[in-house]
Design a protein around this motif. Structure first.
Motif, PDB file in Angstrom:
ATOM      1  N   MET A   1      -1.881  -4.922  44.863  1.00  0.00           N
ATOM      2  CA  MET A   1      -1.841  -4.912  46.319  1.00  0.00           C
ATOM      3  C   MET A   1      -1.845  -6.344  46.835  1.00  0.00           C
ATOM      4  O   MET A   1      -2.561  -7.185  46.346  1.00  0.00           O
ATOM      5  CB  MET A   1      -3.084  -4.162  46.837  1.00  0.00           C
ATOM      6  CG  MET A   1      -2.922  -3.741  48.266  1.00  0.00           C
ATOM      7  SD  MET A   1      -4.384  -2.852  48.843  1.00  0.00           S
ATOM      8  CE  MET A   1      -5.426  -4.192  49.367  1.00  0.00           C
ATOM      9  N   ARG A   2      -1.000  -6.562  47.831  1.00  0.00           N
ATOM     10  CA  ARG A   2      -0.956  -7.897  48.422  1.00  0.00           C
ATOM     11  C   ARG A   2      -1.425  -7.842  49.856  1.00  0.00           C
ATOM     12  O   ARG A   2      -1.045  -6.977  50.620  1.00  0.00           O
ATOM     13  CB  ARG A   2       0.468  -8.433  48.390  1.00  0.00           C
ATOM     14  CG  ARG A   2       0.797  -9.077  47.051  1.00  0.00           C
ATOM     15  CD  ARG A   2       2.241  -9.329  46.954  1.00  0.00           C
ATOM     16  NE  ARG A   2       2.678 -10.204  48.046  1.00  0.00           N
ATOM     17  CZ  ARG A   2       3.662 -11.085  47.894  1.00  0.00           C
ATOM     18  NH1 ARG A   2       4.272 -11.213  46.749  1.00  0.00           N
ATOM     19  NH2 ARG A   2       4.046 -11.824  48.907  1.00  0.00           N
ATOM     20  N   LYS A   3      -2.257  -8.740  50.163  1.00  0.00           N
ATOM     21  CA  LYS A   3      -2.731  -8.809  51.543  1.00  0.00           C
ATOM     22  C   LYS A   3      -2.267 -10.130  52.132  1.00  0.00           C
ATOM     23  O   LYS A   3      -2.199 -11.135  51.448  1.00  0.00           O
ATOM     24  CB  LYS A   3      -4.262  -8.781  51.561  1.00  0.00           C
ATOM     25  CG  LYS A   3      -4.841  -7.394  51.692  1.00  0.00           C
ATOM     26  CD  LYS A   3      -6.328  -7.541  51.917  1.00  0.00           C
ATOM     27  CE  LYS A   3      -7.011  -6.199  51.924  1.00  0.00           C
ATOM     28  NZ  LYS A   3      -8.462  -6.351  51.900  1.00  0.00           N
ATOM     29  N   ILE A   4      -1.955 -10.093  53.366  1.00  0.00           N
ATOM     30  CA  ILE A   4      -1.576 -11.334  54.028  1.00  0.00           C
ATOM     31  C   ILE A   4      -2.551 -11.594  55.160  1.00  0.00           C
ATOM     32  O   ILE A   4      -2.805 -10.726  55.986  1.00  0.00           O
ATOM     33  CB  ILE A   4      -0.131 -11.253  54.575  1.00  0.00           C
ATOM     34  CG1 ILE A   4       0.831 -11.023  53.405  1.00  0.00           C
ATOM     35  CG2 ILE A   4       0.215 -12.517  55.347  1.00  0.00           C
ATOM     36  CD1 ILE A   4       2.239 -10.746  53.822  1.00  0.00           C
ATOM     37  N   ILE A   5      -3.160 -12.722  55.104  1.00  0.00           N
ATOM     38  CA  ILE A   5      -4.085 -13.077  56.176  1.00  0.00           C
ATOM     39  C   ILE A   5      -3.596 -14.362  56.820  1.00  0.00           C
ATOM     40  O   ILE A   5      -3.158 -15.283  56.133  1.00  0.00           O
ATOM     41  CB  ILE A   5      -5.523 -13.274  55.630  1.00  0.00           C
ATOM     42  CG1 ILE A   5      -6.074 -11.922  55.168  1.00  0.00           C
ATOM     43  CG2 ILE A   5      -6.422 -13.886  56.698  1.00  0.00           C
ATOM     44  CD1 ILE A   5      -7.466 -12.005  54.614  1.00  0.00           C
TER      45      ILE A   5
ATOM     46  N   PHE B 335      -2.333 -16.801  54.034  1.00  0.00           N
ATOM     47  CA  PHE B 335      -2.760 -16.500  52.660  1.00  0.00           C
ATOM     48  C   PHE B 335      -2.032 -15.271  52.168  1.00  0.00           C
ATOM     49  O   PHE B 335      -1.913 -14.287  52.890  1.00  0.00           O
ATOM     50  CB  PHE B 335      -4.264 -16.193  52.625  1.00  0.00           C
ATOM     51  CG  PHE B 335      -5.116 -17.340  53.054  1.00  0.00           C
ATOM     52  CD1 PHE B 335      -5.610 -18.234  52.099  1.00  0.00           C
ATOM     53  CD2 PHE B 335      -5.419 -17.538  54.391  1.00  0.00           C
ATOM     54  CE1 PHE B 335      -6.410 -19.286  52.510  1.00  0.00           C
ATOM     55  CE2 PHE B 335      -6.202 -18.601  54.791  1.00  0.00           C
ATOM     56  CZ  PHE B 335      -6.708 -19.479  53.845  1.00  0.00           C
ATOM     57  N   PHE B 337      -2.547 -12.730  49.055  1.00  0.00           N
ATOM     58  CA  PHE B 337      -3.412 -12.412  47.913  1.00  0.00           C
ATOM     59  C   PHE B 337      -2.620 -11.720  46.829  1.00  0.00           C
ATOM     60  O   PHE B 337      -1.761 -10.896  47.107  1.00  0.00           O
ATOM     61  CB  PHE B 337      -4.576 -11.522  48.365  1.00  0.00           C
ATOM     62  CG  PHE B 337      -5.522 -12.257  49.264  1.00  0.00           C
ATOM     63  CD1 PHE B 337      -6.555 -13.000  48.709  1.00  0.00           C
ATOM     64  CD2 PHE B 337      -5.360 -12.253  50.641  1.00  0.00           C
ATOM     65  CE1 PHE B 337      -7.419 -13.706  49.529  1.00  0.00           C
ATOM     66  CE2 PHE B 337      -6.206 -12.956  51.461  1.00  0.00           C
ATOM     67  CZ  PHE B 337      -7.247 -13.688  50.911  1.00  0.00           C
TER      68      PHE B 337
END
Lengths: 266, 338
Positions: A1-5, B335, B337
């Motif tokens: 899973m990729r999260k973008i913040i 960012f 992740f």
């Protein structure tokens, strides 16, 4: 899973800037502005004519002299010729309006002819004026549009007859000085009822406020309603209010009843 | 409901056709109104269930013809219906838009559009060029009547209906490969309405009629990590209603209007620049830092224009423009992740 913040920092320089700008407005061809009144009050039937000016020009507005102005009472088929008693002001002392009569005005300026028709309704009695200090309770609204912005509320009491569609205009004077507020009312939504809308006017204690209640026809009502929206810049789509004159003249021809009452502000 | 078919007629000619059937039901529950010819409310409908049904069939057809390996011609016809309507005022003092759904009175807008385009790639697909012309005929267009009150609770009393047209030419040149990429786009177009009762029944510009629209987007990879970009946009100002003169009636000065939306707001343009730097890869995430500046040359794009009495001569009238933002710098740290 990729999260973008995203951490975001923005420094909007949050001030707005205003400046005068030049807008290349079209030079408009001058148009005639005719204000015609037929009243049941002695001396109040008169006509004024002036011309429009360009946006960047200064008032006063040029008056129009040497026009031929006649008003015909169609009901009894009698024509009155008005004479120019001051620059752009036309008058005939024997012209007195009658309730229920229909009038036609003809204005001849050079080679151009403008006409309009207006019917004077039957008078509705103004019973009383009631002062209510309801300052800050909104702008009135409802049929007839905004009820002014003043600090004092004056409610004209009258019994609207249910047999007709009625249209009214209230002209307010304060200590003898005519106020500019435009108050027009239709009985749409409260035909036959006795609770008309209040007028909000600017006045102080001990001021003498006079309200002239005028019965008008629908075309005149629509004209003043549109005019008020334009003057207050409260309309979504500004346009010249629909005049009852033909051939592109601006202004109105108003046959109206008149009845005044006075109240001293408490 | 939607059905479509792709038909490869010849090696070079490809035809795609389809039809969409859309149904829009205006459901009861809230009040709907019945108006007379003078737009007075004469009845209120507050029944449950369907008040009105709009069934629309939207056919579409598109063809593409390959001239050779690098270029093609495309032509299309599409009918679209729209159940959500944008109504805009024509003033410059408080520009506001309103979105409204179909009602028993407000019908779906229907648009028939034809277009013809030429597409070409060259230099081994490094560049891409296209030119496309279109014409759109629109039915059931909506606009405010003269001197409308946009706060009226029965908005239908303030509206008039007619037809519309839009046509234009779109040009696009794009660079897809290399350190330096980006595109230049230009659109020349008109969007107009003709509604009886507005502008002496003559055609007039819709508020969003944008004659010229230019955009230039450029990106440059300085190093593997650092990328800089710049965007410049230019648009013809909105079509708006300004007074053309003034006069006095009932003791008050008022404006003289000659036409609906006959004037333009000043053109809108601005340049934005940005730089993005990819930071070191981490075990759990990648991140990049970007700096940008909105409106580099501080163009004061007009938000509103008011007409006021001149401070120096109260008999004169001046136009005063208000702009909202000039420069807006920003920093963001993104960012991703793993």
């Amino acid at each position: 899973m990729r999260k973008i913040i995203t951490a975001f920092f923005t420094c909007a320089i949050l001030f707005s800037c205003t400046k005068e700008i030049d807008i290349d407005l079209n030079e408009s061809n001058p148009k005639f502005v005719i204000e015609g009144n037929v009243s049941t009050a002695l001396g109040a039937s008169k006509v004024t004519i002036h011309k429009t000016i360009n946006f960047d020009e200064s008032a006063p507005y040029p008056t129009v002299s040497a026009a031929l102005v006649t008003i015909t009472d169609n009901t009894v088929n009698q024509t009155y010729t008005l004479s120019e008693i001051a620059a752009g002001l036309y008058y005939n002392s024997s012209l007195l309006g009658a309730e229920g009569h229909t009038y036609t005005i003809t204005v001849n300026i050079g080679t151009e002819i403008f006409t309009a028709v207006s019917t004077m309704p039957y008078r509705v009695n103004l019973d009383s004026l009631v002062q209510e200090n309801l300052a800050g309770t909104g702008t009135g609204g409802g049929p007839g549009g905004p009820a002014g912005t003043g600090n004092i509320t004056i409610t004209p009491k009258y019994a609207d007859p249910s047999a007709f569609e009625n249209y009214y205009q209230f002209v307010v004077s304060r200590n003898g000085v005519l106020q500019n507020d435009i108050f027009v009312r239709s009985d749409i939504g409260f035909n036959g009822s006795t609770s008309p809308l209040p007028l909000r006017v600017d006045a102080e204690k001990n001021d003498v406020v006079t309200v002239d209640m005028q019965g008008i026809d629908k075309a005149v009502y629509n004209y003043f309603f549109g005019l008020n929206e334009n003057i207050n810049q409260s309309t979504a789509t500004p346009a010249n209010p629909a005049s009852n004159f033909n051939n592109g003249a601006l202004g109105y021809f108003k046959a109206h009843t008149t009845q005044t009452k006075t109240i001293i502000i408490q | 409901m939607y059905a479509s078919n792709n038909w490869k007629a010849t090696k070079k000619l490809n035809i795609n056709y389809g039809v969409r059937v859309s149904n829009f039901a205006v459901l009861g529950g809230s009040d709907y109104y019945v108006l007379d010819d003078n737009k007075n409310v004469i009845d209120t409908i507050s029944q449950k269930g369907s008040v009105k049904n709009y069934l629309n069939i939207e056919p579409r057809l598109s063809m593409s013809f390959a001239l050779n390996n690098n270029s093609s011609i495309k032509a299309s016809y599409t009918r679209n219906t729209q159940n959500l309507h944008l109504i805009t005022n024509s003033v410059t003092t408080s520009p506001t838009d309103k979105w409204i759904m179909n009602t028993n009175i407000i019908k779906p807008e229907i648009a028939d559009q034809v277009s013809l385009g030429y597409f070409r790639n060259f230099n081994d697909n490094m560049f891409e060029f296209s030119a496309e012309a279109y014409y759109k005929a629109m039915q059931n267009q909506i606009d405010y009547k003269d001197n409308a009150n946009e706060r009226d609770p029965v908005i239908e009393t303030q509206l008039l209906y007619g037809k519309g047209r839009a046509y234009g030419l779109e040009l696009l040149l794009k660079k897809n490969k290399g350190k330096f990429t980006g595109w230049v786009g230009y659109t020349l177009s008109r969007t107009e309405k003709q509604i009886d009762g507005i502008n002496q029944n003559k055609w007039y510009a819709a508020r969003q009629d944008r004659i010229h629209d230019v955009s230039v987007v450029t990106m440059y990879d300085v190093t593997k990590r650092l990328n800089v970009s710049a965007v410049w946009v230019y648009q013809t100002g909105n079509a708006v209603t300004f007074p053309s003169g003034k006069y006095e009636v009932a003791g008050q000065t008022t404006w003289l209007y000659t036409e609906r939306n006959g004037y333009r707001m000043p053109a809108y343009h601005r340049l934005d620049i940005a730089a993005t730097y990819k930071l070191k890869h981490r075990k759990r995430f990648n991140s990049e830092l970007s700096f940008s500046l909105y409106n580099v040359y501080g163009r004061e794009n007009a938000y509103t224009i008011d007409f006021e009495q001149s401070d120096t001569d109260p008999n004169k009238t001046v136009a005063v423009q208000t702009a909202l933002f000039r420069w807006v710098p920003s920093i963001s740290w993104n960012f991703k992740f793993k």
